[in-house]
Design a protein around this motif. Structure first.
Motif, PDB file in Angstrom:
ATOM      1  N   UNK A 199       0.727   5.734  10.922  1.00  0.00           N
ATOM      2  CA  UNK A 199      -0.397   5.301  10.086  1.00  0.00           C
ATOM      3  C   UNK A 199      -1.083   4.087  10.703  1.00  0.00           C
ATOM      4  N   UNK A 200      -0.305   3.217  11.325  1.00  0.00           N
ATOM      5  CA  UNK A 200      -0.871   2.026  11.972  1.00  0.00           C
ATOM      6  C   UNK A 200      -1.457   2.353  13.345  1.00  0.00           C
ATOM      7  N   UNK A 258       0.838  -1.203   0.000  1.00  0.00           N
ATOM      8  CA  UNK A 258       0.000   0.000   0.000  1.00  0.00           C
ATOM      9  C   UNK A 258       0.869   1.249   0.000  1.00  0.00           C
ATOM     10  N   UNK A 259       0.543   2.177  -0.876  1.00  0.00           N
ATOM     11  CA  UNK A 259       1.272   3.445  -0.940  1.00  0.00           C
ATOM     12  C   UNK A 259       0.571   4.477  -0.062  1.00  0.00           C
ATOM     13  N   UNK A 260       1.297   5.032   0.907  1.00  0.00           N
ATOM     14  CA  UNK A 260       0.723   6.025   1.807  1.00  0.00           C
ATOM     15  C   UNK A 260       0.810   7.418   1.195  1.00  0.00           C
ATOM     16  N   UNK A 261      -0.277   8.165   1.341  1.00  0.00           N
ATOM     17  CA  UNK A 261      -0.371   9.521   0.803  1.00  0.00           C
ATOM     18  C   UNK A 261       0.015  10.514   1.898  1.00  0.00           C
ATOM     19  N   UNK A 289      -1.117  10.484   6.157  1.00  0.00           N
ATOM     20  CA  UNK A 289      -0.234  11.029   7.185  1.00  0.00           C
ATOM     21  C   UNK A 289       0.141  12.462   6.812  1.00  0.00           C
ATOM     22  N   UNK A 290       0.233  13.326   7.813  1.00  0.00           N
ATOM     23  CA  UNK A 290       0.735  14.689   7.632  1.00  0.00           C
ATOM     24  C   UNK A 290       2.072  14.807   8.339  1.00  0.00           C
ATOM     25  N   UNK A 291       3.104  15.272   7.611  1.00  0.00           N
ATOM     26  CA  UNK A 291       4.399  15.577   8.223  1.00  0.00           C
ATOM     27  C   UNK A 291       4.388  17.050   8.570  1.00  0.00           C
TER      28      UNK A 291
END
Length: 208
Positions: free
Chosen positions: A121-122, A1-4, A51-53
């Motif tokens: 994310x998890x 899965x590619x995380x955005x 996720x936001x960095x």
């Protein structure tokens, strides 16, 4: 899965470098960028990232802690991972209180950053070793903890404000300011304003 991912940092060169690093892997893709709190919220609403960095120092005067709180208040909000240069106790606690799931420093090796993104994310925490040490030291300390208002007073002391200016900035009386200072001195084991600031910086209660 590619995380955005949405990147929030007020330095374009930093964003470009982090984007290039993240997109060097097959598991991460940057879908949006922002340089201030308002744009960060808009980017999250538009792109619905995983996720936001988040940097803590942004160019609009509100900062990453405000942006984190606003993002976490959104429906189905993404995880927020702080990526910053600041490791003071006050920054760490405020970010976590605002809803950040992790806190890494910008000198983190790439593998730690990648692992941190996957962890938040998890639903797992991701903390830089120095950040974890600050939290453990705080939890283990037998000394009375600084209140949020006392940390605010210390930050203003570090800016060189006198009692009258402190009272004005905090919307309290000078007598209340003196009471705060007395409590701060007692907790830090000092008896001067300069000593309080030095001790607070040394203990990473406030930024250097």
């Amino acid at each position: 899965m590619t995380l955005r991912i949405v990147l929030v940092d007020d330095h374009p060169v930093v964003r470009a470098g982090v984007r290039a690093l993240l997109e060097s892997t097959d598991d991460l893709v940057v879908v949006g960028e922002a340089s201030n709190a308002a744009d960060a919220v808009r980017a999250v609403e538009a792109e619905r990232p995983d996720v936001v960095l988040m940097d803590l120092s942004l160019g609009d005067g509100e900062g990453g802690i405000v942006a984190t709180g606003r993002i976490r208040a959104l429906p189905d909000s993404p995880a927020v991972l702080v990526l910053t240069t600041y490791d003071s106790e006050s920054d760490i606690l405020r970010a976590l209180d605002a809803g950040a799931a992790g806190y890494l420093l910008k000198d983190a090796p790439p593998d730690q950053l990648f692992a941190g993104i996957q962890a938040v994310f998890r639903g797992e925490p991701a903390l830089a070793p120095s950040v974890a040490a600050v939290l453990m030291r705080r939890a283990a300390s037998p000394e009375p903890r600084m209140t949020e208002r006392e940390v605010e007073v210390l930050e203003l002391l570090a800016d060189g404000l006198g009692n009258r200016e402190l009272a004005k900035a905090l919307f309290v009386s000078e007598a209340t300011v003196k009471s705060h200072l007395s409590h701060i001195y007692g907790k830090l084991g000092v008896d001067t304003r300069a000593g309080a600031v030095a001790a607070a910086i040394e203990q990473r209660i406030i930024r250097r």
